[in-house]
Design an enzyme around this catalytic site. Structure first.
Site, mmCIF file in Angstrom:
data_model
loop_
_atom_site.group_PDB
_atom_site.id
_atom_site.type_symbol
_atom_site.label_atom_id
_atom_site.label_comp_id
_atom_site.label_asym_id
_atom_site.label_seq_id
_atom_site.Cartn_x
_atom_site.Cartn_y
_atom_site.Cartn_z
ATOM 1 C CB CYS A 151 26.974 56.248 37.132
ATOM 2 S SG CYS A 151 25.275 56.544 37.708
ATOM 3 C CB CYS A 159 39.662 64.837 45.035
ATOM 4 S SG CYS A 159 41.030 65.716 45.831
#
Length: 395
Positions: A151, A159
């Protein structure tokens, strides 16, 4: 034996996945290294003849190049920040939650645990946001990244070009990387263009340098177009104080979905990413305010209006679940001289919006012993937006 083979195969696949995840980064690094060679050696040292022009080109190029590589490095190697321990379920709570088979009881257990935490967002069904893989209650704007397998606080996206998850800890560096990438490509394209024309017309000799200069302009323009679109999109997100995930999926609060729930205004939205000190805005140094676990919300920002700071605190009306305050009373003079609460009856006690329809309510508030036909009473109430108005009523 067969189980051992499966575990070995799974470990091998994970290892291959980690290695392949660095391929996009390697491609970017190779392109940047080639662009450095082509610009510094083939253009400035070989093609450009004026010594003054060489010096000027090289100084500005290296200044941009340093910030470009610095921000790229920070975007890659700044680890995503995870929720701290207080958001994780304790061993006892975890055992209770996993052993409970009734979904409604599990939901209530999470609600009770979340009362101790600064958590205001919910799932689409109104339940507390819980990660069953990390076994924690998700803080606001936190999401689980399947690639990083954890998380991430204020997660924006994962990315592949930096092989990292963009979130609270490195979003500023990622924006700076996009900005300096656009500037890097633009500077190369503008300084190379005149020599590109000369090579095109055959005014300059040198076949090898010609190839590098022509290809350098093409690559710079190609990356510039794609990067300026991406950078413009993230500038729009920053101006609205949104993440990429929030732009595609509206965050849900306890009061319901609100697409502008974290929008504090243009300037404050920028400060939420870059900080209050403007001298750090262009430098890849961590300056984002807060700890990534809680964020100021638009509703709280409006309730802290300084014009309403002196108003008496609102109280909850248990009969109709409305929020009421003494400053929200509309008073009306009855025929017998009693002051009656009427017409809007606490304005339906909405803190920000005035209800236009009258709601009958004839509860006497106080009695008047005056014998005059008309008296004037000044009542201060909050307006529909943010200011406080002083109104006069005759009775």
């Amino acid at each position: 034996m067969r189980r051992g083979w499966k575990m070995a195969l799974s470990g091998g696949l994970r290892c291959c996945r980690r290695v392949l995840s660095w391929v996009p980064v390697l491609v970017i690094v190779l392109v940047v290294l080639w662009s450095y060679y082509a610009y510094v050696f083939e253009l400035c040292l070989v093609t450009v003849l004026s010594p003054a022009e060489k010096v000027i080109y090289l100084i500005f190029y290296h200044a941009i190049f340093v910030f470009f590589t610095w921000t790229y490095w920070k975007s890659i190697f700044t680890l995503p920040q995870q929720p701290n321990q207080k958001f994780h379920l304790s061993y006892t709570d975890k055992e209770r939650y996993e052993n409970e088979e009734r979904p409604e009881v599990q939901k209530q257990m999470l609600v009770d645990m979340a009362k101790k935490l600064p958590v205001y967002t919910r799932t689409g069904s109104g339940a507390v946001r819980f990660c069953d893989r990390c076994h924690l209650i998700k803080p606001d704007r936190c999401h689980h990244c399947s690639v990083c397998a954890m998380c991430v606080l204020k997660m924006d996206h994962h990315c592949p070009w930096v092989n990292n998850c963009i979130g609270f800890s490195n979003y500023k560096f990622f924006l700076q990387f996009l900005a300096y990438s656009v500037l890097y490509c633009l500077y190369i394209a503008t300084t190379v263009f005149s020599y590109f024309i000369k090579y095109w017309r055959g005014e300059l000799p040198g076949v090898r340098s010609k190839f590098h200069v022509l290809f350098l302009l093409f690559v710079a323009c190609m990356f510039f177009v794609s990067l300026v679109i991406l950078f413009g999109y993230h500038c729009w997100l920053v101006s609205r104080n949104k993440t990429t995930l929030e732009a595609f999926c509206t965050p849900v609060f306890m009061s319901g979905p609100e697409k502008n729930g974290f929008n504090l205004g243009f300037v404050k939205n920028i400060q939420q990413v870059f900080g209050d000190n403007k001298k750090f805005w262009l430098i890849p140094i961590g300056s984002s305010p807060g700890d990534g676990h809680s964020f100021p919300m638009r509703s709280m920002n409006e309730s802290q209006n300084p014009l309403l700071a002196n108003e008496e605190p609102w109280e909850e009306n248990e009969d109709d679940n409305q929020v009421c305050g003494p400053s929200a009373l509309w008073l009306y003079g009855g025929a017998n001289g009693d002051l009656l609460q009427e017409d809007l009856c606490h304005m339906q006690c909405l803190p920000r919006l005035v209800r236009p329809e009258p709601v009958p309510c004839r509860k006497p508030l106080l009695s008047s012993s005056s014998t005059e036909d008309t008296q004037t009473l000044k009542v201060k109430i909050p307006s529909a937006v943010k200011d406080a108005e002083e109104l006069e009523f005759s009775y």
